[in-house]
Design a protein around this motif. Structure first.
Motif: not given
Length: 252
Positions: A124, A130, A133
């Motif tokens: 993060s 997102g 990740r």
């Protein structure tokens, strides 16, 4: 071999943390060397605080999940690999099996949950989207923790633990975890924007829907993993293993 695996896991984890810290520093504005040094120190402290907080949260969740997993995993794994009916699988579940398996689920959860949360928080601090990740998280988590996952799986089935098989089914498992991580990032971002949860209950609902959706999206790879984990002498043919009713039973 176990020592080598642990060293490899530690090395990968260290790379994640260092990479995340370096990426987080890219967000600081250009300034004097003194202010840049102060900002870097504050960023490093904030990073470490969040990582250790995530580990603590993961450890708490691990205890609760261990109790549930000790009951559910032996049942689900029989549906997935042996392709039993629910009644047949339930008939094999005894109090002795569950209580003994808890001695496996608790310590392995104390490894898996904190590692997942620490990787998640570490990433993060990067500028990755997102969904990306989630992909990196799934790859790193599976690669580091697959021996623990397979050890736990074999214990739940009552099978012999063979070190050579602790990385069994790596390709289907890492694919499943990558898709799960990607789906969790995409679905979570979509629901957060669409529902804009602002209370604890609303956030919990969004989180639950996100996890459920990510599990469903990645479930075909879980079937692939189950097919790969079958014992050679009891392996079902492809057409028999991948019947829709079997998929619905093990995924549901």
């Amino acid at each position: 071999m176990a020592r080598v695996a642990r060293r490899g896991s530690s090395g990968l984890t260290a790379v994640v943390f260092v990479a995340a810290a370096l990426c987080s520093l890219q967000g600081f504005p250009s300034s004097s060397p003194r202010s840049l040094a102060l900002a870097a120190a504050e960023g490093e402290a904030n990073f470490l605080t969040k990582v250790f907080a995530a580990a603590a949260q993961g450890a708490t969740a691990a205890m609760v999940a261990a109790l549930l997993s000790a009951i559910c995993e032996p049942l689900v794994n029989r549906l997935l690999v042996k392709r039993m009916t629910v009644a047949q699988a339930y008939a094999e579940i005894t109090f002795k099996l569950v209580s003994n398996f808890f001695l496996t689920t608790f310590p392995t959860n104390m490894l898996k949950f904190p590692v997942f949360e620490m990787i998640n928080v570490g990433l993060s601090f990067t500028s990755l989207a997102g969904s990306l990740r989630g992909i990196v998280n799934g790859f790193l988590f599976c690669t580091i923790m697959l021996p623990v996952t397979n050890y736990r799986f074999r214990k739940s089935m009552g099978w012999e633990i063979k070190p050579a098989l602790l990385y069994q089914a790596y390709i289907p498992t890492v694919t499943r975890d990558i898709i799960y991580g990607w789906a969790r990032g995409v679905v979570g971002a979509y629901l957060a924007e669409a529902m804009a949860p602002d209370t604890f209950t609303a956030k919990a609902i969004v989180f639950g829907i996100t996890i459920w959706a990510a599990c469903i999206i990645s479930s075909p790879c879980n079937e692939w993993r189950g097919y790969t984990l079958q014992p050679a002498d009891k392996k079902l043919p492809f057409g028999e293993y991948f019947k829709p009713i079997n998929y619905a039973r093990s995924t549901g």
